[in-house]
Enzyme design. Sequence first.
Site, short mmCIF file in Angstrom:
data_model
loop_
_atom_site.label_atom_id
_atom_site.label_comp_id
_atom_site.label_asym_id
_atom_site.label_seq_id
_atom_site.Cartn_x
_atom_site.Cartn_y
_atom_site.Cartn_z
N ASP A 104 0.83 -1.20 0.00
CA ASP A 104 0.00 0.00 0.00
C ASP A 104 0.86 1.25 0.00
O ASP A 104 1.56 1.55 0.97
CB ASP A 104 -0.91 0.00 1.22
N ASP A 300 -2.43 5.47 -6.17
CA ASP A 300 -2.51 4.69 -4.94
C ASP A 300 -2.63 3.20 -5.25
O ASP A 300 -3.59 2.75 -5.87
CB ASP A 300 -3.70 5.14 -4.10
#
Length: 636
Positions: A104, A300
């Site tokens: 992430d 992202d």
Amino acid sequence: MARPSSPIHVAIFILCSSTLQSALPTTGLLSPPHRGARPPMVLPLILSPPNSSRASPYSRRRHLQGSVKPNARMSLHDDLLLNGYYTTRLWIGTPPQKFSLIVDTGSTVTYVPCSNCDQCGKHQDPQFRPEESSTYQPVKCNIDCNCDDNRGQCVYERQYAEMSSSSGVLGEDLISFGNLSELPPQRSVFGCENLETGDLYSQHADGIMGLGRGDLSIVDQLVGKGVISDSFSLCYGGMEIGGGAMVLGGMSLPSDMVFSYSDPVRSPYYNIDLKELHVGGKPLSLSPDIFDGKYGSVLDSGTTYAYLPEEAFLAFKEAIMKEVQSLKKIRGPDPNYNDICFSSVGRNTSQLSSSFPAVDMVFGNGQKLTLSPENYLFRHSKVQGAYCLGIFQNGKDPTTLLGGIIVRNMLVTYDREHSKIGFWKTNCSELWERLHLSSPSPTLPPTSNTTANQTNHLAPSSVPMPPEVDSPETQIGQITFDMFTSMNVSELKPLSVELAQFIAHQLDVNITQVHLLGVTAKVNGSLIKWAVLPVSPGKSISNSSAMEIISRLSENLVQLPETFGSYRFTEWHVEPPETRTWWQKHYQLVIVATAVTLLVGLSASGVWLLWRQRQKTFNAYKPVDTIFPEQELQPL
């Protein structure tokens, strides 16, 4: 029904240093619930103040310029649309304990469940046991962290709007990066969970690997030690093959890589300087400022799809519809959403470009990144040969959020030292070959008798072999593994034999060694359990053969035709040979022989009918009766 609007949800972070929260509309950090649940974008309500520790890493990076540093080369596993995330493997402690962590870029802290967790779910691997690591040390209370006075230890806590949370203590231990890495194990700070709630509790992956900006980020810690250059790269698999590759540190980059400026001050997230979108070579009539609202254009890895501001989305949708007028529009897979889907395209993704236009992203420096249809489409889960737009409206939020679908089969380099992000379209399953890079000398996490500077050598696999494989004295009776495919059970039924043949060929074993153990229907496909048996009954699989099979599975080297849709291999296990007595092995034969003797008076036709019925019973392809709905990620 329209997707929900996109307000900023309250997300509170109490950490030893500032933490980034991933903006996750449809997927991200948590165990996925229903495919249709595509919640709005979630970003932290309170960002770090200017004098926070977020700024401190930049003052430590100048000594890295011009130096040659090793890197940690790692594999990515899972699939963006089937799992909702990509994971990599890390090993913590001495001796090393393995964990599967969601990659992430929108989060900084790396954390795993601890053995003393009061409320932690059942995840892919066992919980971390600090007491069994000879190199573990708690992070003692200091002026920079929140402190548990009873323990005298730094703590972290994350609370989220939908009542999910993660909290625990901060510890320090050796973290190892797998057998393909030239970077030796490093002491790093990580979170040791003692409480998780909500979707965090039910996710399959063990925890999170935070790659964002901040002192607790694994990237910042390695950069601060001076062991890697201030850069990392991700390469996601495409529509056909999941997995991919990951590099912590610098690497040789292709000369035709396209770069965009990434302003570290513009927002706490990795952003790009997006100015224009072109569809089919024609620019959309939009002001460049449309992509600069709020947090800008955020890239992202914890987000599945892409989300545009309302004006940009409507213009993009209209342009796409003009380009595909000849295609039939159909309803999406989830009736709760007005997905834009098209049928009669065909299952062969290589032909998508003949039906759908290319999309260009133009950056402020004038460079252009061309997206193929797989970078903005996803397969319709209920209609073969149908595809849907994977770009949606971000409610009323002006932020442009670009998730993993945008960078399928694309090497993305986050060059933080030079404040830019690079893109290179490639086949991520063949990344090293396409970059003409040889595999680095494989290193293993240290055992209890080695130090961080010592390395052991093993076969080129990014995950250690099971202990049974490493021991030459161990007899291996079979290897079992799971395969998730986007095909449903009815599609698989006529192809089961063909699929077994392809798997046998890819694993370099005889077709008679590959056995289908069962099939479980999922909402987005099917879960198949396989076993590889020895060549002959009573024999065993050699350790070298077992090591090769597991390496092929773990490194995503098993490549199947497009006929079998998107797929991934997981959960491989080694089992010893059977140790049954003669009676246990042959009792069925004795029973059958007795039954034949008793039935000797039956007519030949009667016996033939009985045999045909038995054959039908033994050979019929049967899915497992129990059906568990496939889940999809919710945002934190």
